[in-house]
Write a protein that holds these residues in place. Structure first.
Motif, PDB file in Angstrom:
ATOM      1  N   ASP A 134       0.814  -5.675   4.824  1.00 30.36           N
ATOM      2  CA  ASP A 134       0.757  -5.199   6.208  1.00 30.36           C
ATOM      3  C   ASP A 134      -0.595  -4.566   6.525  1.00 30.36           C
ATOM      4  O   ASP A 134      -1.428  -4.364   5.633  1.00 30.36           O
ATOM      5  CB  ASP A 134       1.902  -4.207   6.493  1.00 30.36           C
ATOM      6  N   LYS A 143      13.581   9.252  -1.697  1.00 32.05           N
ATOM      7  CA  LYS A 143      13.841   7.815  -1.609  1.00 32.05           C
ATOM      8  C   LYS A 143      15.268   7.475  -2.061  1.00 32.05           C
ATOM      9  O   LYS A 143      15.670   6.309  -2.019  1.00 32.05           O
ATOM     10  CB  LYS A 143      12.833   7.032  -2.470  1.00 32.05           C
ATOM     11  N   SER A 156       3.666   4.650  -3.374  1.00 30.08           N
ATOM     12  CA  SER A 156       4.562   4.151  -4.429  1.00 30.08           C
ATOM     13  C   SER A 156       3.885   3.246  -5.462  1.00 30.08           C
ATOM     14  O   SER A 156       4.129   3.411  -6.655  1.00 30.08           O
ATOM     15  CB  SER A 156       5.752   3.415  -3.812  1.00 30.08           C
ATOM     16  N   THR A 199       0.865  -1.185   0.000  1.00 29.76           N
ATOM     17  CA  THR A 199       0.000   0.000   0.000  1.00 29.76           C
ATOM     18  C   THR A 199       0.905   1.240   0.000  1.00 29.76           C
ATOM     19  O   THR A 199       2.071   1.148  -0.326  1.00 29.76           O
ATOM     20  CB  THR A 199      -0.937  -0.016   1.224  1.00 29.76           C
ATOM     21  N   HIS A 248      12.798   0.698   5.193  1.00 28.47           N
ATOM     22  CA  HIS A 248      11.898  -0.423   5.517  1.00 28.47           C
ATOM     23  C   HIS A 248      11.191  -0.941   4.272  1.00 28.47           C
ATOM     24  O   HIS A 248      10.938  -0.200   3.324  1.00 28.47           O
ATOM     25  CB  HIS A 248      10.893  -0.049   6.620  1.00 28.47           C
ATOM     26  N   GLY A 303       7.676  -3.595   3.476  1.00 26.45           N
ATOM     27  CA  GLY A 303       6.562  -3.907   4.361  1.00 26.45           C
ATOM     28  C   GLY A 303       6.688  -2.887   5.486  1.00 26.45           C
ATOM     29  O   GLY A 303       7.104  -1.746   5.263  1.00 26.45           O
TER      30      GLY A 303
HETATM   31  C1  F6R Z   1       3.088  -0.352   2.878  1.00 25.91           C
HETATM   32  C2  F6R Z   1       4.503  -0.719   2.748  1.00 25.91           C
HETATM   33  C3  F6R Z   1       5.553   0.275   3.052  1.00 25.91           C
HETATM   34  C4  F6R Z   1       5.556   1.387   2.017  1.00 25.91           C
HETATM   35  C5  F6R Z   1       6.620   2.426   2.371  1.00 25.91           C
HETATM   36  C6  F6R Z   1       6.667   3.546   1.369  1.00 25.91           C
HETATM   37  O1  F6R Z   1       2.276  -1.457   2.537  1.00 25.91           O
HETATM   38  O2  F6R Z   1       4.783  -1.840   2.411  1.00 25.91           O
HETATM   39  O3  F6R Z   1       6.807  -0.362   3.048  1.00 25.91           O
HETATM   40  O4  F6R Z   1       5.815   0.849   0.760  1.00 25.91           O
HETATM   41  O5  F6R Z   1       6.338   2.943   3.638  1.00 25.91           O
HETATM   42  O6  F6R Z   1       5.485   4.277   1.456  1.00 25.91           O
HETATM   43  P1  F6R Z   1       5.082   5.281   0.295  1.00 25.91           P
HETATM   44  O7  F6R Z   1       4.917   4.470  -0.916  1.00 25.91           O
HETATM   45  O8  F6R Z   1       3.791   5.877   0.749  1.00 25.91           O
HETATM   46  O9  F6R Z   1       6.199   6.257   0.184  1.00 25.91           O
END
Ligand code: F6R
Length: 261
Positions: A67, A202, A39, A36, A138, A140
């Motif tokens: 998650d 990122k 991204s 989720t 991280h 997940g």
């Molecule tokens: C959420 C997940 C997290 C997000 C990460 C990046 O299911 O697996 O690892 O991928 O926190 O979050 P965004 O994509 O919102 O920058």
């Protein structure tokens, strides 16, 4: 590991979606792992377009979310059960009975985590796991120093992750402190990993995951141990990579038989 550097976020979504569609067209019963957050949204939008156009059918896939937050109601708009229904199940016409999200509300979280692992096993394991990466590395919700052997379990979110995710909540202190997440060992068992990242914020995490030392301080470095991991990123997220020219060269010279788009 294959690193694909693309001009912008739209291309990231399109190419990562092509990798997924390629697998599903060959094997309609593919078991997907769903991330989720922001991204993967471009991936889900592109897949939804192909489904609407009739060139892709995802009704036979099964899916397991990575998650879920602990302590918010399943029907809260920001629970990952709600997000997965809104962003994935409905627009991609998945069968809701074949889509699973960890249970963050169980009175016995340990048993619920073990049951989730069992469900994944009984489905034959995850074929393709979609991943994003947090600014702290991280994947997940396996925050730094998560064991590479970990399975689905409860974790405490770092203050940084809570602050990053506050944009989805009306007040920062509404972001839950805990989550249930597939472990790094669970993620490592997927047959293929597709990680997407966009934006300068990122770049450090991508550099650490792809080229840094293998370390639980950067859970994303787990990808270095995986036999089939693809990292699809835009130019901004590629800013910290030392071998970016080599990755561009490799992609430009990719043999036709290896291409999925
Ligand atoms: C959420 C997940 C997290 C997000 C990460 C990046 O299911 O697996 O690892 O991928 O926190 O979050 P965004 O994509 O919102 O920058």
């Amino acid at each position: 590991m294959e690193i694909i550097i693309l001009p912008d976020a739209d291309e990231v979504g399109r190419v990562a979606a092509a990798a997924i569609a390629h697998r599903v067209r060959r094997t309609p019963e593919t078991v997907l792992g769903l991330a989720t957050g922001s991204s993967p949204l471009g991936i889900y939008r592109q897949l939804a377009d192909w489904v609407k156009q009739g060139s892709l059918d995802l009704r036979h896939t099964r899916a397991f979310a990575l998650d879920e937050y602990v302590g918010i109601a399943a029907d809260h708009p920001q629970s990952y059960a709600s997000v997965i229904r809104r962003e994935v199940v409905e627009p991609l016409s998945l069968d809701p009975d074949r889509v699973h999200v960890p249970d963050g509300r169980s009175s016995d979280i340990e048993a619920a985590c073990a049951a989730y692992e069992d469900q994944i096993q009984r489905a034959g394991g995850i074929d393709l796991q979609i991943l994003g990466i947090g600014a702290n590395g991280h994947i997940g919700f396996n925050e730094p120093i998560s064991s590479f052997a970990s399975r689905t379990r409860i974790k405490t979110l770092t203050p940084k992750t809570r602050a990053d995710n506050a944009r989805f909540f009306s007040q920062p202190d509404h972001v839950p402190t805990h989550c249930v997440t597939q472990g790094l060992g669970t993620i490592a068992d997927a047959k293929q990993l597709v990680l997407v990242a966009q934006g300068e914020h990122k770049a450090d995490a991508i550099a650490a995951a792809v080229e840094g030392p293998l370390s639980s301080m950067c859970p994303g470095s787990l990808l270095q141990l995986h036999r089939h991991a693809i990292v699809v990123i835009d130019e901004l997220a590629a800013n910290g990579l030392r071998l970016s020219d080599y990755y561009r060269y490799t992609y430009a010279n990719k043999p036709d038989w290896q291409r999925f788009e």
